[in-house]
Design a protein around this motif. Structure first.
Motif, PDB file in Angstrom:
ATOM      1  N   TYR A   1       0.849  -1.200   0.000  1.00  0.00           N
ATOM      2  CA  TYR A   1       0.000   0.000   0.000  1.00  0.00           C
ATOM      3  C   TYR A   1       0.881   1.246   0.000  1.00  0.00           C
ATOM      4  N   ARG A   2       1.834   1.246   0.907  1.00  0.00           N
ATOM      5  CA  ARG A   2       2.725   2.406   1.006  1.00  0.00           C
ATOM      6  C   ARG A   2       3.551   2.560  -0.273  1.00  0.00           C
ATOM      7  N   PHE A   3       4.026   1.407  -0.774  1.00  0.00           N
ATOM      8  CA  PHE A   3       4.837   1.409  -1.996  1.00  0.00           C
ATOM      9  C   PHE A   3       4.030   2.011  -3.152  1.00  0.00           C
ATOM     10  N   SER A   4       2.779   1.542  -3.263  1.00  0.00           N
ATOM     11  CA  SER A   4       1.940   1.996  -4.374  1.00  0.00           C
ATOM     12  C   SER A   4       1.679   3.487  -4.275  1.00  0.00           C
ATOM     13  N   ILE A   5       1.400   3.938  -3.062  1.00  0.00           N
ATOM     14  CA  ILE A   5       1.104   5.367  -2.888  1.00  0.00           C
ATOM     15  C   ILE A   5       2.357   6.193  -3.181  1.00  0.00           C
ATOM     16  N   GLU A   6       3.472   5.755  -2.598  1.00  0.00           N
ATOM     17  CA  GLU A   6       4.710   6.515  -2.801  1.00  0.00           C
ATOM     18  C   GLU A   6       5.088   6.522  -4.271  1.00  0.00           C
ATOM     19  N   ASN A   7       4.850   5.378  -4.911  1.00  0.00           N
ATOM     20  CA  ASN A   7       5.143   5.274  -6.322  1.00  0.00           C
ATOM     21  C   ASN A   7       4.294   6.280  -7.109  1.00  0.00           C
ATOM     22  N   ALA A   8       3.011   6.254  -6.792  1.00  0.00           N
ATOM     23  CA  ALA A   8       2.093   7.156  -7.486  1.00  0.00           C
ATOM     24  C   ALA A   8       2.468   8.605  -7.216  1.00  0.00           C
ATOM     25  N   VAL A   9       2.734   8.883  -5.959  1.00  0.00           N
ATOM     26  CA  VAL A   9       3.010  10.245  -5.531  1.00  0.00           C
ATOM     27  C   VAL A   9       4.342  10.740  -6.096  1.00  0.00           C
ATOM     28  N   ASN A  10       5.340   9.864  -6.097  1.00  0.00           N
ATOM     29  CA  ASN A  10       6.667  10.292  -6.532  1.00  0.00           C
ATOM     30  C   ASN A  10       6.865  10.214  -8.041  1.00  0.00           C
ATOM     31  N   VAL A  11       6.064   9.371  -8.698  1.00  0.00           N
ATOM     32  CA  VAL A  11       6.286   9.199 -10.131  1.00  0.00           C
ATOM     33  C   VAL A  11       5.492  10.218 -10.927  1.00  0.00           C
ATOM     34  N   LYS A  12       4.284  10.483 -10.560  1.00  0.00           N
ATOM     35  CA  LYS A  12       3.512  11.344 -11.453  1.00  0.00           C
ATOM     36  C   LYS A  12       2.530  12.283 -10.761  1.00  0.00           C
ATOM     37  N   ILE A  13       1.823  11.768  -9.762  1.00  0.00           N
ATOM     38  CA  ILE A  13       0.688  12.547  -9.270  1.00  0.00           C
ATOM     39  C   ILE A  13       1.117  13.672  -8.336  1.00  0.00           C
ATOM     40  N   GLY A  14       2.047  13.354  -7.453  1.00  0.00           N
ATOM     41  CA  GLY A  14       2.357  14.296  -6.381  1.00  0.00           C
ATOM     42  C   GLY A  14       1.392  14.029  -5.250  1.00  0.00           C
ATOM     43  N   ALA A  15       1.818  14.343  -4.017  1.00  0.00           N
ATOM     44  CA  ALA A  15       0.968  14.048  -2.869  1.00  0.00           C
ATOM     45  C   ALA A  15      -0.316  14.861  -2.920  1.00  0.00           C
ATOM     46  N   LEU A  16      -0.156  16.140  -3.290  1.00  0.00           N
ATOM     47  CA  LEU A  16      -1.327  17.027  -3.372  1.00  0.00           C
ATOM     48  C   LEU A  16      -1.285  17.758  -4.710  1.00  0.00           C
ATOM     49  N   GLN A  17      -2.438  18.165  -5.173  1.00  0.00           N
ATOM     50  CA  GLN A  17      -2.486  18.975  -6.395  1.00  0.00           C
ATOM     51  C   GLN A  17      -3.383  20.173  -6.143  1.00  0.00           C
ATOM     52  N   ILE A  18      -2.918  21.304  -6.679  1.00  0.00           N
ATOM     53  CA  ILE A  18      -3.711  22.525  -6.525  1.00  0.00           C
ATOM     54  C   ILE A  18      -4.237  22.924  -7.903  1.00  0.00           C
ATOM     55  N   HIS A  19      -5.528  23.144  -7.952  1.00  0.00           N
ATOM     56  CA  HIS A  19      -6.148  23.603  -9.199  1.00  0.00           C
ATOM     57  C   HIS A  19      -7.037  24.787  -8.891  1.00  0.00           C
ATOM     58  N   LYS A  20      -7.378  25.487  -9.947  1.00  0.00           N
ATOM     59  CA  LYS A  20      -8.387  26.522  -9.789  1.00  0.00           C
ATOM     60  C   LYS A  20      -9.709  25.804  -9.514  1.00  0.00           C
ATOM     61  N   THR A  21     -10.516  26.364  -8.611  1.00  0.00           N
ATOM     62  CA  THR A  21     -11.760  25.700  -8.238  1.00  0.00           C
ATOM     63  C   THR A  21     -12.607  25.418  -9.479  1.00  0.00           C
ATOM     64  N   GLY A  22     -13.082  24.188  -9.599  1.00  0.00           N
ATOM     65  CA  GLY A  22     -13.891  23.794 -10.745  1.00  0.00           C
ATOM     66  C   GLY A  22     -13.131  22.954 -11.751  1.00  0.00           C
ATOM     67  N   TYR A  23     -11.795  22.947 -11.627  1.00  0.00           N
ATOM     68  CA  TYR A  23     -10.961  22.228 -12.600  1.00  0.00           C
ATOM     69  C   TYR A  23     -11.330  20.747 -12.675  1.00  0.00           C
ATOM     70  N   LEU A  24     -11.373  20.094 -11.493  1.00  0.00           N
ATOM     71  CA  LEU A  24     -11.562  18.646 -11.498  1.00  0.00           C
ATOM     72  C   LEU A  24     -12.908  18.227 -12.072  1.00  0.00           C
ATOM     73  N   SER A  25     -13.928  19.055 -11.868  1.00  0.00           N
ATOM     74  CA  SER A  25     -15.234  18.661 -12.400  1.00  0.00           C
ATOM     75  C   SER A  25     -15.355  18.992 -13.895  1.00  0.00           C
ATOM     76  N   ASN A  26     -14.400  19.785 -14.423  1.00  0.00           N
ATOM     77  CA  ASN A  26     -14.448  20.124 -15.859  1.00  0.00           C
ATOM     78  C   ASN A  26     -13.269  19.551 -16.624  1.00  0.00           C
ATOM     79  N   VAL A  27     -12.564  18.625 -15.982  1.00  0.00           N
ATOM     80  CA  VAL A  27     -11.300  18.165 -16.546  1.00  0.00           C
ATOM     81  C   VAL A  27     -11.481  17.523 -17.925  1.00  0.00           C
ATOM     82  N   SER A  28     -12.648  16.940 -18.175  1.00  0.00           N
ATOM     83  CA  SER A  28     -12.821  16.282 -19.469  1.00  0.00           C
ATOM     84  C   SER A  28     -13.367  17.228 -20.551  1.00  0.00           C
ATOM     85  N   SER A  29     -13.898  18.382 -20.168  1.00  0.00           N
ATOM     86  CA  SER A  29     -14.393  19.303 -21.208  1.00  0.00           C
ATOM     87  C   SER A  29     -13.304  20.286 -21.638  1.00  0.00           C
ATOM     88  N   ASN A  30     -13.082  21.309 -20.855  1.00  0.00           N
ATOM     89  CA  ASN A  30     -12.023  22.240 -21.256  1.00  0.00           C
ATOM     90  C   ASN A  30     -11.185  22.670 -20.063  1.00  0.00           C
TER      91      ASN A  30
END
Lengths: 422, 242
Positions: A44-73
């Motif tokens: 579990y820890r390996f997978s999370i660290e892998n995900a976090v360190n390889v691409k996603i990052g532990a946290l992501q900051i977006h302008k409010t509304g980004y995640l719900s519109n990620v597939s449109s524009n």
């Protein structure tokens, strides 16, 4: 000591081999539960660290509304990428590093063929701190992006193969198996600004990236932030800031504090919110481990119940004797119940020690894990104290539960029939 | 009355209080569809301090009667007063208490608890009481009973380290430690050689004489019959009149 407990404990020692067998069943069952949980925790820890360190990052900051519109524009939700904003983020306790990104879609062409691509434009210098393993998962002969690179990109190796490109035009094992085929090294990327204005830019392939996800190898292009900004007309802007933190266990606290500092204009999401798929996979794995543990505990329960039932049958006349001298049903129950609990406690204790010992040894030695070149690493199993104590308690509880039926059976005997038993 | 005894014996008995008083006792077993009438209206009285033998062929209802007298089983109908108290319709726990306080058992197979040593086996009936006496005091009594039955040297032995005769002495001591009103002995000498049987019988007679403990035997052993002061014969579920 109370005479009933004396009788119970001595009976446990009387049939040593059987008691040892029961005890071992509990101990091994519990040890297995602890070890598989330890390995699962490590995974579990390996997978999370892998995900976090390889691409996603532990946290992501977006302008409010980004995640719900990620597939449109998603590009509409761009924001100013300023030193002031970065300082504000990095000043929050627990934040290790932060780096801006633009995630976009476009078309890539080699002059003859065209393909869809998913672009990840990163602030190379900062990204190395945020996702230290992202820019390093390359094929042989590739070179990673450097902070001063302009107009150079990294391409997923499958995409490179289909477009017949390779770093510096050099044939690599991964790019093609046909030695007569000479690949090129330049590509043309095209994309649209948030307003829909089309643009294109020529880039040079510097490296090929690898991924465990085949789709990613076929579609991904990683490029310096500045290239994407000029391609998309987003000079000085980003759509996302990825954040690395010091301690993943404090993720929720850091997320909360960041959100407080940034205010409602931004949304701060954790890796699990950005990648619900990964979270669900890990969650399902935890459920599987729990099911296996429950099955093990049920097996242990049956072993104890079986042993105790045998003991009741064998000691029928003894029960008759005790009944004849005036022992109460409740007291007979106490004797057999105490035997189960005693075996349970000793077995659970042995199992806990055995399980912890194995987990500790494995945590020092490590278990090699992952696919070569993709996410190599070691699993270091660990179990939490709370879980260990709970598992111990459940094992003892199982033993007690297993003792109830045989104890009741013993106490419900008719004295005359019990005395007649051979 | 209902047994073979001398006139003199009968007179003595009539002066004493009855420990056992049974009237029209019936016991019916249901085995599948058949009904077996093990006891068909037994009347029996046993006075305090008697040394009585119950005789009867197997299947006569002798064991059933003894089980009911020993409060191990309950009659289907009839009345049973033990030491003046009606125990006919008591529940399981009440009967356990009656057995513990008023009855001592001596079995053919000794029936000792294998994980307890001699001293613990003897004190066991006292220790399972809700409120038992101080253990040190109890130990003192146990030691004196051990001395009485000749077990002083074996008090820390486990049953499997003792001979048959010694085991039966432990059983006797266990039966006596609670100072019961009645001791029931079911074939107590059946598993002993003749010399040991004599010793055990002698011991029980002495105890009967010295403590006026009431003994009720079920046996086929002619020596026991010789020593018994009263014999009760059972046949087909009833007591055969004198």
């Amino acid at each position: 000591m109370n005479i009933l407990f004396q009788v119970a404990i001595r009976n446990v020692f009387r049939n040593r081999r059987r008691s040892l067998f029961t005890l071992s069943a509990i101990a091994v069952g519990l040890a297995v539960v602890l070890v598989i949980t330890g390995v699962s925790n490590a995974f579990y820890r390996f997978s999370i660290e892998n995900a976090v360190n390889v691409k996603i990052g532990a946290l992501q900051i977006h302008k409010t509304g980004y995640l719900s519109n990620v597939s449109s524009n998603p590009l509409e939700f761009n924001f100013e990428y300023s030193e002031a904003l970065l300082t504000k983020i990095e000043n929050v306790t627990g934040v290790k590093a932060a780096g801006g990104r633009i995630i976009f879609r476009g078309l890539v062409s080699n002059g003859r063929n065209q393909a869809l691509f998913f672009g990840s434009a990163v602030d190379v210098a900062r990204e190395k701190l945020v996702c230290p393993r992202w820019l390093g998962s390359l094929t042989d002969g590739s070179r990673p992006l450097e902070p001063n690179d302009i107009g150079q990109v990294m391409v997923g190796q499958e995409l490179a193969r289909s477009l017949n490109v390779a770093p510096n035009g050099q044939l690599t094992e991964a790019s093609d198996s046909d030695p007569n085929r000479v690949p090129g090294e330049f590509l043309n990327l095209s994309g649209a600004s948030p307003q829909g204005r089309q643009n294109a830019v020529d880039v040079q392939v510097k490296g090929l990236t690898r991924s465990l996800l085949p789709l990613e190898e076929k579609r991904s292009v990683t490029l310096p932030l500045s290239v994407a900004q000029s391609l998309l007309g987003l000079e000085g802007k980003v759509t996302e800031i990825a954040v690395a933190i010091d301690d993943l266990d404090r993720l929720a606290v850091v997320q909360q504090n960041l959100q407080k500092v940034l205010g409602p204009e931004f949304e701060v999401s954790s890796w699990s919110e950005v990648q619900p798929f990964l979270r669900d996979v890990l969650f399902r794995q935890k459920i599987m481990i729990s099911i296996v543990s429950v099955i093990l505990f049920i097996l242990v329960l049956f072993v104890i119940a079986n042993t105790m039932t045998m003991a009741v049958f064998e000691r029928t006349r003894e029960i008759g004797t005790m009944l004849s001298v005036g022992i109460k049903r409740r007291q007979i129950q106490t004797i057999f119940f105490a035997e189960s609990v005693f075996v349970g406690v000793v077995g659970a204790f042995a199992g806990t020690l055995l399980g912890i010992f194995i987990v500790v040894v494995l945590s020092f030695v490590g278990i090699p894990f992952g696919s070569e070149g993709y996410s190599e690493g070691m699993l270091y199993p660990f179990v939490e104290i709370v879980f260990t104590l709970s598992a111990f308690t459940v094992a003892v509880f199982c033993a007690a539960l297993a003792g109830i039926f045989p104890a009741r059976r013993a106490s419900n005997m008719n004295p005359v029939d019990a005395l007649r038993a051979s | 009355m209902t047994s073979m005894e001398s006139t003199e014996q009968r007179e003595i008995r009539q002066d004493r209080k009855n420990i056992i008083e049974i009237r029209d006792l019936k016991k019916i077993y249901h085995l599948g569809k058949t009904t077996v009438e093990a006891l068909r209206g037994v009347d029996l009285s046993v006075a305090e301090g008697e040394f009585t033998v119950v005789l009867g062929p197997s299947g006569s209802g002798k064991t059933t009667l003894l089980n009911i007298i020993g409060c191990l089983d309950r009659a289907t109908s009839g009345r049973y007063l033990l030491d003046g108290v009606d125990v006919s319709n008591r529940d399981f726990n009440d009967l356990a208490e009656v057995r513990n306080y008023k009855i001592g058992f001596i079995f053919q197979n000794f029936n000792l608890i294998p994980v307890l040593n001699v001293i613990e086996n003897i004190e066991f009936p006292c220790l399972v009481r809700e409120k038992h006496e101080d253990r040190a005091k109890l130990r003192e009594r146990v030691r004196s009973v051990c001395a009485e039955v000749g077990l002083e040297r074996f008090i820390h032995h486990k049953p499997d380290e003792l001979s048959g005769g010694q085991r039966q002495r432990v059983a006797i001591a266990r039966a006596l430690i609670t100072q019961p009103r009645l001791v029931l002995a079911d074939e107590p000498t059946a598993n002993l050689d003749s010399k040991t049987s004599d010793q055990i019988l002698e011991l029980m007679l002495n105890l009967n004489r010295e403590h006026a403990t009431t003994f009720l035997f079920a046996t086929h052993d002619p020596r026991v019959m010789e020593l018994a002061r009263r014999t009760v014969r059972i046949k087909d579920g009833t007591v055969v009149p004198d």
